[in-house]
Design a protein around this motif. Structure first.
Motif, PDB file in Angstrom:
ATOM      1  N   LEU A  60       0.811  -0.952  -0.011  1.00 23.49           N
ATOM      2  CA  LEU A  60       0.094  -0.056   0.055  1.00 23.49           C
ATOM      3  C   LEU A  60       0.992   1.291  -0.040  1.00 23.49           C
ATOM      4  O   LEU A  60       1.758   1.726   0.919  1.00 23.49           O
ATOM      5  N   ARG A  61       1.102   1.915  -1.154  1.00 20.67           N
ATOM      6  CA  ARG A  61       1.918   2.874  -1.358  1.00 20.67           C
ATOM      7  C   ARG A  61       1.566   4.300  -0.474  1.00 20.67           C
ATOM      8  O   ARG A  61       0.383   4.522  -0.674  1.00 20.67           O
ATOM      9  N   ALA A  62       2.443   4.920  -0.064  1.00 19.97           N
ATOM     10  CA  ALA A  62       2.183   6.086   0.831  1.00 19.97           C
ATOM     11  C   ALA A  62       2.014   7.390  -0.121  1.00 19.97           C
ATOM     12  O   ALA A  62       2.570   7.211  -1.219  1.00 19.97           O
ATOM     13  N   GLU A  63       1.157   8.319   0.039  1.00 19.72           N
ATOM     14  CA  GLU A  63       1.207   9.396  -0.944  1.00 19.72           C
ATOM     15  C   GLU A  63       2.112  10.303  -0.316  1.00 19.72           C
ATOM     16  O   GLU A  63       2.375  10.630   0.640  1.00 19.72           O
ATOM     17  N   ARG A  64       2.844  11.141  -1.601  1.00 20.68           N
ATOM     18  CA  ARG A  64       3.889  12.039  -1.250  1.00 20.68           C
ATOM     19  C   ARG A  64       3.446  13.181  -0.526  1.00 20.68           C
ATOM     20  O   ARG A  64       2.138  13.446  -0.898  1.00 20.68           O
ATOM     21  N   GLU A 151      -1.953   3.615  -8.863  1.00 19.03           N
ATOM     22  CA  GLU A 151      -0.930   4.140  -8.244  1.00 19.03           C
ATOM     23  C   GLU A 151      -0.873   5.793  -8.156  1.00 19.03           C
ATOM     24  O   GLU A 151      -1.670   6.316  -8.742  1.00 19.03           O
ATOM     25  N   PRO A 152      -0.270   6.242  -6.912  1.00 22.77           N
ATOM     26  CA  PRO A 152      -0.246   7.778  -6.703  1.00 22.77           C
ATOM     27  C   PRO A 152       1.043   8.297  -7.597  1.00 22.77           C
ATOM     28  O   PRO A 152       1.940   7.946  -7.863  1.00 22.77           O
ATOM     29  N   LYS A 153       0.495   9.698  -8.428  1.00 24.54           N
ATOM     30  CA  LYS A 153       1.469  10.237  -9.165  1.00 24.54           C
ATOM     31  C   LYS A 153       1.368  11.720  -8.772  1.00 24.54           C
ATOM     32  O   LYS A 153       0.351  12.141  -8.448  1.00 24.54           O
ATOM     33  N   ARG A 154       2.604  12.181  -8.694  1.00 26.80           N
ATOM     34  CA  ARG A 154       2.928  13.867  -8.361  1.00 26.80           C
ATOM     35  C   ARG A 154       2.063  14.603  -9.538  1.00 26.80           C
ATOM     36  O   ARG A 154       2.161  14.300 -10.677  1.00 26.80           O
ATOM     37  N   ASP A 172       8.315   6.208  -9.522  1.00 28.66           N
ATOM     38  CA  ASP A 172       7.889   5.537  -8.409  1.00 28.66           C
ATOM     39  C   ASP A 172       7.916   6.612  -7.390  1.00 28.66           C
ATOM     40  O   ASP A 172       8.007   6.229  -6.092  1.00 28.66           O
ATOM     41  N   ASN A 173       7.881   7.822  -7.457  1.00 33.49           N
ATOM     42  CA  ASN A 173       7.554   8.997  -6.787  1.00 33.49           C
ATOM     43  C   ASN A 173       8.854   9.294  -5.995  1.00 33.49           C
ATOM     44  O   ASN A 173       8.738   9.578  -4.592  1.00 33.49           O
TER      45      ASN A 173
END
Length: 696
Positions: A60-64, A151-154, A172-173
């Motif tokens: 579970l990827r963290a958000e930047r 996925e989250p992206k900038r 991969d942020n």
């Protein structure tokens, strides 16, 4: 022989049974021992192996963390995108998948096909971070071999604005440049996981009460940048670079009282959403990485040292020696030769001779101390990666002419941020602050958890010296070499600089650095700013290449600041006074059009016959079209491009002209005219050399 009744005769069957029992017992012992070893001794290891076969830990990827400007406006946030991968062994429609991804991601269709067909494994990435909102067909595509990963992206809210200082991230942020790199460990956060069950076909399914560790989103940053001021500065810098024909340009603006960086812009720049098209030249932050010899902007530092040491006063007499000084085989010359004058007037006219001579009144070590204290040869400590320190000779490295040349901005190299910070110290009553880009650290919910306090570096000069020098620098703008930076009703203090560049060890006669450094309002400075142009070609002087850019930025951004209403009205009036409505010059001959535009402060640029794109022979003919169109308000000095219809050339297009103007255009071009209606021409038809026009 007597028979022993206790003895038994040998029985081969019984013996075989005994052997079999022994072997079975031994086998069961081995099996039992092995089971004991597996289930008890190494039970934990085998249970873990079994669990891995039917369970899978999903990341579970963290958000930047978010990045805000000084007013807490979002600058960099996160958005949800889809990444696409494939299992080549299960993919049924590779051609269709490749076609749709080519449209969405921009790579050639064949690139995806080669990647699918050439991969030996069961997982291959095809496209990362695709915004499927723009390409909904990708969401409807059903293929057992197509793998989608959300996925989250900038997301950069203002696009390329402040791209160089904010920086960039990879797919991969992970931070790659700028603040994204410097504060990557804070912004990135910590990813979590959830344990999913895997069925016999390898498909993941949620389990009851799964083991889960929630991701911890990254910390946010509040910048000192004003994103609206940054946007205006970037626009005006780009315009200035194009108008002067410069190779590049830099603008930095600071708050003198706090060291807050309000603007940091370089041109050329880049779009962080199209990182694959960006060059290293566009990504680097020129204000902290590029060094230059500052030229005459250094004279304010020289004056500060002399005033602080009480070696001279602003109105003391001095001699410009007619604009020429022989210095051990070298000649220092002035662009504006002076005779007997005052020190104040020498600064206003940027006299190299006076300032070179004046340093004779200072000991080498004393002069070095002031230049060093103003921050030259020392990194400012700004919170950005890649800052260089410049170069300042030590007193034991001085030769007999070093001081004289250094007084005029040669024999030392500086960065733009060092120079503007030196002027910010003058504006701040002689106290130097450390430039900073981070105002606060912010939790993911927007709550500020830590304010970054302004840091004082040192006092460089006294308040009285600061006051005298500020008054002298306002004279430079009002009466001297920087009148192009003047704004009616606003006191601006500043200094121009025009410095030759070293090329292959010798000073070039064609490569210059043109700059202007100043602060405003002079009576209570809120902003110190530098504008620097690298190798301008249309005009090489700081007063004509950099000062006008400074002025336009001030006019367009001062109303954003917390100023009194009267000051804002004066700024607005000065900005309006520098604009003009473009007149309609279609139908006029070129000479008349140039006269009309010149009187309004506009330039006329003929482009020739619109059919051929060639400049008309001899610059004659009638104006057929103009760009920008008439009625638009633009700044004085803007260029109006016009196309010419030479006699006997392309037939004029008079649609949209008033009837009287249309008839004049056609007659001037040598055509007969027939008129139907009145008002504005809406149609025109040709019958040989006769034009029939209809007006309403």
């Amino acid at each position: 022989m007597q028979h022993d009744p206790t003895s038994r005769p040998y029985d081969p069957i019984t013996w075989k049974v005994g052997v079999m029992i022994f072997f079975f017992a031994a086998a069961f012992g081995v099996v039992g021992g092995r089971l004991f070893w597996i289930q008890v001794v190494e039970g934990a290891r085998y249970r873990e192996m079994a669990r891995k076969q039917y369970e899978s830990k999903v990341l579970l990827r963290a958000e930047r963390g978010r990045i805000y400007d000084r007013s807490m406006r979002d600058v960099a946030t996160m958005m949800r995108v889809t990444s696409f991968a494939a299992d080549p062994t299960l993919l049924k429609q590779p051609e269709l998948v490749a076609e749709l991804l080519a449209v969405a991601d921009g790579k050639p269709r064949q690139w995806y096909l080669d990647r699918i067909r050439g991969h030996k494994g069961r997982f291959v990435w095809l496209a990362r971070s695709v915004n499927t909102v723009m390409f909904p067909l990708l969401d409807t595509l059903s293929d057992p071999g197509l793998i989608r990963v959300r996925e989250p992206k900038r997301h950069f809210v203002y696009g390329p604005v402040a791209a160089q200082i904010i920086g960039t991230t990879d797919v991969d942020n992970n931070g790659l440049t700028g603040l994204e790199l410097l504060y990557d460990s804070l912004l990135r956060g910590n990813s979590g996981f959830v344990v999913m069950q895997r069925d016999g076909r390898g498909r993941l399914r949620p389990s009851v009460n799964p083991q889960r560790e929630a991701p911890k989103n990254g910390m946010g940053l509040q910048l000192t940048i004003d994103v609206e001021m940054q946007r205006v500065a970037e626009q005006e810098l780009e315009r200035g670079v194009r108008e002067t024909g410069a190779a590049s340009g830099t603008v930095i603006a600071l708050d003198p009282a706090t060291g807050d960086v309000l603007v940091m812009a370089s041109w050329p720049s880049f779009d962080p959403t199209k990182l694959d098209r960006a060059t290293n030249d566009a990504i680097r932050i020129r204000g902290i990485t590029d060094v230059y010899e500052p030229g005459s902007t250094m004279k304010a530092i020289t004056a500060a040292a002399l005033l602080e040491e009480r070696r001279i006063a602003p109105d003391d007499p001095t001699d410009g020696l007619g604009g020429q000084l022989d210095l051990r085989g070298y000649v220092i010359r002035d662009d504006h030769p002076l005779g007997r004058t005052t020190y104040r007037q020498a600064l206003e006219q940027s006299s190299n001779v006076v300032f070179a001579n004046s340093t004779r009144m200072l000991d080498d070590r004393v002069f070095y101390k002031y230049v060093r204290d103003f921050g030259f040869g020392i990194p400012t400590g700004i919170d950005l990666p890649g800052e260089v320190r410049g170069r300042l000779k030590r007193p034991n490295e001085f030769d007999p002419t070093t001081k004289q040349y250094m007084a005029c901005g040669y024999e030392l190299i500086s960065t733009a941020v060092q120079m503007v910070n030196a002027y910010a110290a003058i504006a701040n009553g002689g106290v130097m602050m450390q430039p900073r880009l981070i105002k606060a650290f912010v939790e993911p919910d927007g709550r500020v958890v830590k304010d970054v306090r302004p840091q004082t570096i040192r006092r460089v000069i006294g308040q009285e010296t600061s006051r005298m020098l500020t008054d002298m620098l306002t004279g430079v703008v009002q009466r001297g070499t920087a009148t192009a930076a003047a704004i009616p009703g606003v006191r601006i203090a500043g200094k121009t600089g025009t410095a030759k560049q070293l090329v292959d060890g010798t000073y070039s006669s064609t490569n210059y650095t043109a700059s202007f450094v100043g602060f405003y309002p002079a009576e209570a400075p809120r902003v110190a700013m530098i504008v620097m142009m690298d190798r301008p070609t249309q005009t090489i002087y700081g007063g004509t290449a950099a000062a006008p850019v400074f002025k336009r930025i001030v006019q367009k951004t001062m109303t954003m600041m917390q100023l009194d209403a009267d000051t804002k009205d004066r700024i607005a009036a000065s900005a309006a006074a520098d604009t003009v409505v473009i007149p309609d010059v279609r139908g006029l001959d070129l000479a008349t059009a140039e006269t009309v535009l010149r009187r309004l402060g506009l330039r006329c640029s003929p482009t020739g016959d619109p059919a051929t794109g060639q400049r008309a022979a001899g610059q004659t003919g009638t104006i057929n079209t103009q760009q920008p169109r008439h009625g638009i308000r633009v700044e004085r000095g803007s260029t109006v491009s016009v196309s010419l219809t030479p006699p006997g050339g392309t037939r004029p297009d008079v649609r949209g002209l008033l009837l009287r103007r249309a008839v004049t255009v056609l007659h001037t071009a040598g055509y007969e005219v027939r008129v139907r209606g009145s008002g504005t021409v809406t149609e025109q038809q040709w019958n040989g050399d006769t034009c029939v026009i209809r007006a309403r």
